[in-house]
Structures are given as structure tokens and as C-alpha cells.
Design an enzyme around this catalytic site. Structure first.
Site, PDB file in Angstrom:
ATOM      1  N   THR A 130      -1.165  -2.330   8.050  1.00  0.00           N
ATOM      2  CA  THR A 130      -1.456  -3.755   8.062  1.00  0.00           C
ATOM      3  C   THR A 130      -0.187  -4.493   7.692  1.00  0.00           C
ATOM      4  O   THR A 130       0.518  -4.093   6.788  1.00  0.00           O
ATOM      5  CB  THR A 130      -2.551  -4.086   7.038  1.00  0.00           C
ATOM      6  OG1 THR A 130      -3.771  -3.538   7.492  1.00  0.00           O
ATOM      7  CG2 THR A 130      -2.710  -5.580   6.874  1.00  0.00           C
ATOM      8  N   THR A 144       0.887  -1.168   0.000  1.00  0.00           N
ATOM      9  CA  THR A 144       0.000   0.000   0.000  1.00  0.00           C
ATOM     10  C   THR A 144       0.926   1.219   0.000  1.00  0.00           C
ATOM     11  O   THR A 144       1.324   1.675  -1.061  1.00  0.00           O
ATOM     12  CB  THR A 144      -0.987   0.006   1.198  1.00  0.00           C
ATOM     13  OG1 THR A 144      -0.276  -0.159   2.410  1.00  0.00           O
ATOM     14  CG2 THR A 144      -2.017  -1.092   1.037  1.00  0.00           C
ATOM     15  N   LYS A 187       4.358  -7.115   3.438  1.00  0.00           N
ATOM     16  CA  LYS A 187       4.061  -5.684   3.305  1.00  0.00           C
ATOM     17  C   LYS A 187       3.753  -5.175   4.699  1.00  0.00           C
ATOM     18  O   LYS A 187       3.261  -5.912   5.553  1.00  0.00           O
ATOM     19  CB  LYS A 187       2.883  -5.429   2.369  1.00  0.00           C
ATOM     20  CG  LYS A 187       1.568  -5.876   2.933  1.00  0.00           C
ATOM     21  CD  LYS A 187       0.437  -4.884   2.836  1.00  0.00           C
ATOM     22  CE  LYS A 187       0.763  -3.527   3.342  1.00  0.00           C
ATOM     23  NZ  LYS A 187      -0.421  -2.825   3.898  1.00  0.00           N
TER      24      LYS A 187
END
Lengths: 406, 406
Positions: free
Chosen positions: B199, B162, B188
Site C-alpha cells: 500500500t 509496515t 510509506k
């Protein structure tokens, strides 16, 4: 360091007008522990018969004065008592030297005031890890004893400040069933300069009459809903101290109205500490309802109040309810994701686990521009509730705590 | 928002060279869930016989995909399995709609790959509170299935980003007693944009042969010393997911050397997440010794690692050991204030509850200028120890999380 920080934008307009408390005398002096050109020591002397209750930091690395104070609560109240507080040096993490410093100060205070050493309470706030120059403090005692007066609370609140941007006081006259009593309290908290740490010190005085164990129970109970319900940055001092002294000089017995008034004074002072939170631009009240217990509700509230993501969203005036959901989830307390509801002020933002049907992002954004915010969360699993208070996390906090070398 | 953030100063020089994993095929595609002009979906297909283990966020407000994944661990491994991950929408706090979206995606993946629906795992990361546009994701499945290849891990790591500033991968070839196996993992984590939240998603693949329950035990055990020992800002996502899939295609049984290699891959990926911490300029290892248990040592370590005052001191290159003492104290874990010792790198800063006799402030200050720091604390009450990793708290963190309106 350089310069005095500007008064917090969330500060009250002025120090309140506080009544004198029968049986209490106050004085301040400039001991030059660290600061120059200002008073940095406060002495309170309480008439014989006064009882003292208190609560202290739960840190495992508590300072020597904290351990000494706690051991002295509940002693024989027949003689006078004294409280001495210095700013500029916390006498924390100073090993055996710290214990010796407390002994030196309490002994000198006992001699100067006529109080038994077991009735002399001290607090220290400021730099940690440096030996307390206790001789500078004890050198001011004769002068302070000579000047003891019926109570300039603002001067006392000023003397115990470290990097607070304003002096904190609260209190007033209270009508009880047996007559009128007075309550007056002062507090310091939330500033820090390298290598200091945020310490909250609170002293509340009343001329109401009450037994020590009853006052102690009352203070402990009220603390959960006041000082233990505020947070600036989740960090806990080694020195936090709250002392409540009742002289009994009014001859009026404490009752439920007294407890209510004491609650109000404690909450007022607690709010002032948050309003002086480092870098704070928003004062935030967080109410959690629908929890399994009051303790669970407070846990959820503090999880929201301590979340860096929630606090930065508030600083950015971002109605980011997703971060509130996250903070509810990480608290570990029981919550029903699909019955969760969130309000910003009067605006229903989320309901039944999703964004509320009528919610408009621009309404939330407009609300977040206020300096005083209310966030209400219902977690949908019970009937218990709690309220906590915090401030936002801003560049100001980083500047105060990172942008210098000690 | 505007613009891609610059690569973290703590990032590794480049994505590692990872071996392909027998029994695993990968593909990525651009579904346009939120981002434009980049792949945002990853599909992994595992040959029949593969086992899948995992650990998930302990949040009480976990997302629909997390609940679905957890329920599917340990199923019959005889058929193929599939993992699908999308970036841009977290499908979190989306009520019943979220469950329906998971059903739609897993059903379509099952049809496209031939895996039973009980063997299809999905993760979603990105915006929360918005319905997942699952049709955009399922529309890419035929294309991805046609393009499945032996594994471009960098493309996969890129597709699940992201606001990470770099793609994260780790792995290699490992010699076990029975022969050679490969391990390759991607992760990630740590970026966020309003109203997203941080996250952490991790997928690790190996061709070693191991039973599911043994792999599950191993992953859970290793997680405590790797992913559960890192923190950027103490906030916990509703979507954190770690899946480890073993195809068994090498025919080589997992042994202790495998566990050691899996540990190294997990720790490497965990460190990369910290190195991409929002606004991070320092990578900090905190080792706590002398604790009553490993859990107590980790609790103290995380209390230090999460303390805003410690993190801002590190950002300010301030050797502020007093804040470390404070954080030890507030952890609530057992510690002996008067036997506490603290080291910054090789420098003994404090010992026996006070500043070390030979410590010079300028040595501490010089050490703090390093980008990689080690803080060691002995709390003097036992023999247990733990290590945790974190980054500093800077103006960059505030800017990323507060200086915009969503």
C-alpha cells in the site's frame, strides 16, 4: 547457459500417439541455425485444396515472418501449400534484412515443394536482433523434400523447440456426422534463453473439409478460450503464431463436432505451454463467474493470473485470498466488493466481501499443497464467465531469466 | 516472518531535515494494532482554514477508509481538520464491519480534536480481511492530542511503516513571489507480509495559501507524472491514498513556483517508494519519446517497467534490448518497429529497428552493472514523451512474497 533444463514437473507422461493426417507430409532436418546435434527445421507440405487459417501476436513490433504469414491467409487453395519453421533465430527486430530473409526462404521452399510463394508460410523462433542465416535453412530443403513422410509429429515438435523442456502434441480421430477425420497439432512455447524471448508457435493439421473463411472464424473464436486464455508471465512475443491447415482429404465436412474437437486440441496444447512455464511448479485454473461480459470475466481472470503477488503466493503455498481480491480490483472490470466470493477448490474462502464464516486457514493451506489448483471467483455483477490458466512465479523463473549474462 | 528486513541498498543516506509547517501539529502513539514495541498510529491536526486535496487508488475493491476520504474532499474549510493513519491492519475487504470501524474512528477523532467528522480523514494499511481493532486506536487519541507538536516528520513516517525498510520524507522551504512557504511530506510503500499487500500512503503538508479546487487540480495533474509513473510489481493496492493539506498559515499565495516545488516533493517521495521496492537492487528510469501522446508514452513506459522479462534482465545485468522491443510491442500503443531506437545511458543500442552499427555488447554489459540505470526508447511516431521509474525483479522479491506461509 549450460545444459538442458530438467523436464517440467507438470509435463504429461509422454508424447501422445497421434494419427496421420491424409494430405499432409512432414520432414525435419538439422540446419545448424544455432543448435548443434539436433533437428531445428520442420517442413510440412499440404496437398492441393488445403486451406490455412491462423491467428498471430497482437504485438506492435511483430516479426517479418508473422507479417508475411498473415498476408497470405485466405489465398487460392488450388495448389499445394507449405509451412516451414526454424528454431534458434526469431528473425525479429532485424529491419529490412528480416524481410529479405523471409523472401529468400519462402522462394526456396516454393521451388523445392512446387507450392506458389503465396502459399508458403514460415515461422522463426529463437534469438532476436540477429540476421537469420537463411542459407543454412534453404540448404536442407532438398533433403527434407526427399524424406517427406506421413507424419512423425513428435520429431516435428522436437525440431521447433527452443528451451521447452518437453515436446508438445495433441490430437486424435474424431467422428463427425459425415464420417471420421483426424486432427493432430504440435506446439512450442515458454522457454527462453538470452537474448531470446518466449514465443508460442502452434501448427494443427486435419483432413476434414472446410472453407477457409469458416475455418478462420472458428480458429479466431476458439483462440479466445484457449491460447488467449493462458499466461505464464504476461509478456507477449513478437512472433506468436497459430496456423490450422485443413487438407479436406477425408472428404468429410467439418461440423459442430469438429469445432468441439478442434477446441479440445487447442486447449490441450495451450495447457501444455503453461505446464512448461519457466520455473513452474503449479498449474492453476482460474474461473471467474458473475461478470458483466465474457470479456470482462477474462480481463479479471488474466489480472489474477498475471499478478506477481498472486503467483508468488501460489508458489509459497499460501492461501492468500487477499491478493486475489487485490487483483480483481486492479483489473478495472466491474465487480461488487461486497458480493465477491472466492473458492480454492471446493473450499469457500470468502463470501459477501469478507472471509467465509466456516473457513479455516489450515484447510486453505492444505489445499495449496496440490500441484494442480483451481481458484474460482464470483464478482457478483452479472451472469458471464471465463476460465484462464497460468502457473506460479518461482525462484526458477528468476534463475532462468536473470541468473546469467548473455 | 522473523526479523526486520535490511535497509534497501537504494535507500537515501538518512531522513531529510524537514521544516515545520505553520498550522500543522503532529503526534504518534503505540496502539498495538499488530506491531509491538513501536508507534503505529499517526495523528495530524490542521488549523481552521486548511484545505485538503487528494487522489486515491483506482481499484474496484477499494477499502472503506479510501471511500470515506474521497467523499470528504472539498468540504467547508472553516473549522480544523484531522488526519489519522494506522499501520498493521488495512481495514480492507472487511464488509460492513469496515464501514462501522471507519465511523468509530472518525467519530472519536472528531471528539478528541474538535474537528467536524466531515473533516476527519483516516487511512489504514496492513493485514486485509481482518476486523480493525478500532478501540485500540481510539484509546490513544487523548494521549496524542495532549502531545501534538510542531512536527517530528520522521516519527510520523516511522509510525505509518509496515515492511518499508526505511522512513520516507521530502520537503523544504520554497521562495514564492509572495514570500516563503514550507512543504513537508511523508510516505510509506512497497513492503508487504502475508496476508498484507503493498500500500502506498502519502501525506504532504504546506503552509501556502490556495483554494481547494485549485490544489485538487494541481495534485491530480502532478500525480500522473509522479506517483502514477512508478511501479514495483504492477500490483495495485486497495488502499493507496495521497492527501495534500494546505494550511494557508504563511499568508503566502501558491503560484507556479509552488507547483514546481510540490512536484519535486511528490517525485522525491515516489522515487523513495521505488527505491524500497521489494528485493530491489537497481533503480531504473525509463524515458519514452516519439510517441503519439503523453498517455501513449506512459503506457509504453509502464509496459517496459512492468515486464517480468525486462525486470529480470536488469536484475541479471543483461543488456537485453530485445526484451525492451518486446515490451514496446505488447503495450498496444502506436510504435514504428523500423524506426525504433533504444539507449542504455549514453549508449546507442538499437536504431532504425535493428542493433546500432557501433554497438558493442560489452559496453552494454558494463553499463548494466550500475545501480541506477536509464533506458531511453524512441518509438518514432510522434513528439510526445513520458518518464516512468521502476526497480528490478530479483530472487529477493520471490523470497519476500513466496518463501513463507502466513
Amino acid at each position: 547457459m549450460g545444459g538442458v533444463p530438467p523436464r517440467s514437473p507438470l509435463a504429461p507422461a509422454s508424447f501422445p500417439d497421434l494419427p496421420s493426417v491424409a494430405g499432409l507430409r512432414l520432414a525435419t532436418a538439422a540446419a545448424g541455425v544455432k543448435y548443434r546435434g539436433r533437428d531445428d527445421v520442420m517442413l510440412a507440405v499440404l496437398d492441393p485444396g488445403s486451406v490455412v487459417a491462423g491467428t498471430f501476436t497482437r504485438s506492435r513490433t511483430r516479426s517479418a515472418p508473422v507479417l508475411d504469414c498473415e498476408a497470405k491467409l485466405g489465398g487460392d487453395p488450388s495448389g499445394p501449400a507449405a509451412i516451414l519453421v526454424n528454431a534458434g533465430n526469431a528473425n525479429a527486430f532485424t529491419g529490412r534484412n528480416g524481410v529479405a530473409a523471409v523472401e529468400a526462404v519462402t522462394t526456396a521452399v516454393a521451388i523445392a515443394t512446387g507450392a506458389e510463394i503465396g502459399r508458403v508460410f514460415t515461422s522463426s523462433t529463437g534469438v532476436i536482433g540477429e540476421p537469420l542465416p537463411h542459407d543454412r535453412i534453404t540448404a536442407t530443403l532438398d533433403q527434407m523434400v526427399a524424406q517427406l513422410g506421413s507424419g512423425d509429429f513428435e520429431a516435428a515438435a522436437d525440431a521447433i523447440r527452443t528451451t521447452d523442456t518437453f515436446a508438445k502434441g495433441a490430437g486424435g480421430r474424431v467422428s463427425l456426422s459425415g464420417g471420421e477425420v483426424t486432427i493432430a497439432g504440435i506446439a512450442k512455447g515458454s522457454g527462453m534463453i538470452a537474448p531470446d524471448m518466449a514465443t508460442m508457435l502452434v501448427y494443427i493439421f486435419t483432413d476434414a473439409r472446410i472453407e477457409q473463411d469458416r475455418l478462420q472464424d472458428m480458429v479466431r473464436r476458439l483462440c479466445d478460450r484457449t491460447f488467449n486464455a493462458i499466461t505464464v508471465d504476461s509478456d507477449t512475443s513478437t512472433s506468436d503464431t497459430l496456423l490450422v491447415a485443413a487438407t479436406g482429404a477425408s472428404g468429410v465436412d467439418a461440423d459442430d463436432a469438429f469445432e468441439a474437437a478442434l477446441h479440445d486440441v487447442m486447449l490441450d496444447l495451450a495447457h501444455q505451454v503453461v505446464r512448461d512455464g519457466e520455473g513452474a511448479t503449479k498449474f492453476v485454473e482460474i474461473t471467474v463467474t458473475g461478470a458483466e461480459s465474457e470479456a470482462e470475466a477474462r480481463k479479471i481472470g488474466l489480472s489474477i493470473a498475471n499478478s506477481p503477488l498472486v503467483k508468488t503466493a501460489i508458489a509459497g503455498e499460501d492461501p492468500n485470498w487477499g491478493r486475489v481480491v487485490m487483483a480483481v480490483g486492479k483489473s478495472g472490470a466491474a465487480a461488487d466488493r461486497d458480493r465477491l466470493s472466492i473458492r480454492f477448490g471446493d473450499i469457500l474462502v470468502a463470501t459477501e466481501g469478507w472471509v467465509a464464516p466456516g473457513y479455516r486457514e489450515e484447510d486453505g493451506a492444505a489445499y495449496m499443497k496440490n500441484a494442480e489448483l483451481q481458484i474460482a471467483v464470483d464478482v457478483g455483477v452479472g451472469d458471464a464467465q471465463a476460465t484462464v490458466w497460468t502457473c506460479d512465479l518461482t525462484h526458477g523463473y528468476i534463475s532462468i531469466n536473470a541468473d546469467y549474462r548473455s
